[in-house]
Scaffold this motif. Structure first.
Motif, PDB file in Angstrom:
ATOM      1  N   UNK A 162       0.837  -1.206   0.000  1.00 32.59           N
ATOM      2  CA  UNK A 162       0.000   0.000   0.000  1.00 32.59           C
ATOM      3  C   UNK A 162       0.870   1.253   0.000  1.00 32.59           C
ATOM      4  N   UNK A 163       1.950   1.222   0.772  1.00 29.61           N
ATOM      5  CA  UNK A 163       2.879   2.354   0.798  1.00 29.61           C
ATOM      6  C   UNK A 163       3.534   2.543  -0.571  1.00 29.61           C
ATOM      7  N   UNK A 164       3.976   1.452  -1.166  1.00 27.54           N
ATOM      8  CA  UNK A 164       4.604   1.493  -2.488  1.00 27.54           C
ATOM      9  C   UNK A 164       3.672   2.133  -3.513  1.00 27.54           C
ATOM     10  N   UNK A 165       2.462   1.617  -3.607  1.00 28.41           N
ATOM     11  CA  UNK A 165       1.517   2.138  -4.595  1.00 28.41           C
ATOM     12  C   UNK A 165       1.010   3.525  -4.226  1.00 28.41           C
ATOM     13  N   UNK A 166       0.928   3.803  -2.921  1.00 30.15           N
ATOM     14  CA  UNK A 166       0.515   5.134  -2.494  1.00 30.15           C
ATOM     15  C   UNK A 166       1.514   6.201  -2.902  1.00 30.15           C
ATOM     16  N   UNK A 167       2.785   5.870  -2.826  1.00 31.21           N
ATOM     17  CA  UNK A 167       3.833   6.836  -3.182  1.00 31.21           C
ATOM     18  C   UNK A 167       4.110   6.883  -4.675  1.00 31.21           C
ATOM     19  N   UNK A 168       4.065   5.719  -5.335  1.00 34.81           N
ATOM     20  CA  UNK A 168       4.491   5.643  -6.724  1.00 34.81           C
ATOM     21  C   UNK A 168       3.357   5.479  -7.729  1.00 34.81           C
ATOM     22  N   UNK A 169       2.153   5.229  -7.233  1.00 33.33           N
ATOM     23  CA  UNK A 169       1.041   4.988  -8.146  1.00 33.33           C
ATOM     24  C   UNK A 169       1.072   3.570  -8.679  1.00 33.33           C
ATOM     25  N   UNK A 170       0.220   3.310  -9.652  1.00 34.37           N
ATOM     26  CA  UNK A 170       0.083   1.948 -10.179  1.00 34.37           C
ATOM     27  C   UNK A 170       0.404   1.855 -11.666  1.00 34.37           C
ATOM     28  N   UNK A 171       1.050   2.872 -12.197  1.00 30.84           N
ATOM     29  CA  UNK A 171       1.298   2.901 -13.638  1.00 30.84           C
ATOM     30  C   UNK A 171       2.743   2.622 -14.035  1.00 30.84           C
ATOM     31  N   UNK A 172       3.625   2.361 -13.078  1.00 31.57           N
ATOM     32  CA  UNK A 172       5.026   2.124 -13.402  1.00 31.57           C
ATOM     33  C   UNK A 172       5.227   0.718 -13.962  1.00 31.57           C
ATOM     34  N   UNK A 173       6.359   0.522 -14.593  1.00 29.26           N
ATOM     35  CA  UNK A 173       6.717  -0.825 -15.071  1.00 29.26           C
ATOM     36  C   UNK A 173       7.194  -1.657 -13.878  1.00 29.26           C
ATOM     37  N   UNK A 174       7.223  -2.949 -14.063  1.00 32.08           N
ATOM     38  CA  UNK A 174       7.740  -3.829 -13.016  1.00 32.08           C
ATOM     39  C   UNK A 174       9.156  -3.422 -12.632  1.00 32.08           C
ATOM     40  N   UNK A 175       9.971  -3.142 -13.634  1.00 31.09           N
ATOM     41  CA  UNK A 175      11.357  -2.764 -13.387  1.00 31.09           C
ATOM     42  C   UNK A 175      11.441  -1.499 -12.529  1.00 31.09           C
TER      43      UNK A 175
END
Length: 74
Positions: free
Chosen positions: A30-43
Protein backbone atom coordinates in the motif's frame (compact mmCIF):
# COMPACT_ATOMS: atom_id res chain seq x y z
CA UNK A 1 -5.91 -12.01 -0.09
CA UNK A 2 -3.54 -9.20 0.89
CA UNK A 3 -6.33 -6.68 1.42
CA UNK A 4 -8.15 -8.96 3.86
CA UNK A 5 -5.96 -11.93 4.82
CA UNK A 6 -8.42 -12.89 7.56
CA UNK A 7 -10.86 -13.86 4.78
CA UNK A 8 -8.37 -16.53 3.67
CA UNK A 9 -8.30 -18.16 7.10
CA UNK A 10 -9.18 -21.80 6.74
CA UNK A 11 -8.99 -21.79 2.94
CA UNK A 12 -5.43 -20.64 2.27
CA UNK A 13 -4.05 -19.61 5.65
CA UNK A 14 -4.03 -22.02 8.57
CA UNK A 15 -4.21 -19.77 11.63
CA UNK A 16 -4.12 -16.24 13.04
CA UNK A 17 -0.32 -16.27 13.01
CA UNK A 18 -0.30 -16.74 9.25
CA UNK A 19 -3.01 -14.10 8.83
CA UNK A 20 -0.95 -11.62 10.85
CA UNK A 21 2.15 -12.33 8.76
CA UNK A 22 0.47 -10.85 5.70
CA UNK A 23 -0.42 -7.51 7.33
CA UNK A 24 3.07 -5.99 6.99
CA UNK A 25 3.29 -7.09 3.36
CA UNK A 26 -0.06 -5.52 2.62
CA UNK A 27 1.05 -2.31 4.34
CA UNK A 28 4.33 -2.24 2.40
CA UNK A 29 2.53 -2.69 -0.91
CA UNK A 30 0.00 0.00 0.00
CA UNK A 31 2.88 2.35 0.80
CA UNK A 32 4.60 1.49 -2.49
CA UNK A 33 1.52 2.14 -4.60
CA UNK A 34 0.51 5.13 -2.49
CA UNK A 35 3.83 6.84 -3.18
CA UNK A 36 4.49 5.64 -6.72
CA UNK A 37 1.04 4.99 -8.15
CA UNK A 38 0.08 1.95 -10.18
CA UNK A 39 1.30 2.90 -13.64
CA UNK A 40 5.03 2.12 -13.40
CA UNK A 41 6.72 -0.83 -15.07
CA UNK A 42 7.74 -3.83 -13.02
CA UNK A 43 11.36 -2.76 -13.39
CA UNK A 44 10.59 0.71 -12.01
CA UNK A 45 8.89 -0.79 -8.94
CA UNK A 46 11.77 -3.21 -8.39
CA UNK A 47 14.26 -0.35 -8.57
CA UNK A 48 12.34 1.83 -6.09
CA UNK A 49 13.53 2.01 -2.48
CA UNK A 50 9.90 1.45 -1.45
CA UNK A 51 10.22 -2.08 -2.87
CA UNK A 52 12.70 -3.14 -0.16
CA UNK A 53 10.09 -3.25 2.66
CA UNK A 54 7.83 -5.34 0.39
CA UNK A 55 10.59 -7.91 -0.04
CA UNK A 56 11.42 -7.90 3.68
CA UNK A 57 7.76 -8.39 4.62
CA UNK A 58 7.38 -11.17 2.05
CA UNK A 59 10.41 -12.95 3.51
CA UNK A 60 8.91 -12.71 6.98
CA UNK A 61 5.56 -14.04 5.76
CA UNK A 62 7.30 -16.92 3.99
CA UNK A 63 9.22 -17.75 7.16
CA UNK A 64 5.95 -17.98 9.09
CA UNK A 65 4.37 -20.16 6.42
CA UNK A 66 7.39 -22.48 6.31
CA UNK A 67 7.67 -22.60 10.10
CA UNK A 68 4.04 -23.61 10.36
CA UNK A 69 4.70 -26.58 8.12
CA UNK A 70 7.60 -28.01 10.11
CA UNK A 71 6.97 -31.32 11.87
CA UNK A 72 5.69 -30.76 15.38
CA UNK A 73 4.31 -27.27 14.73
CA UNK A 74 0.81 -26.40 15.79
Amino acid sequence: MLEAPEDALGDILRDDREVAAFGPMSDALANLFGKLGTELSDEEYLDATEWLPVVAAAKEALAVLLDDRQPGSV
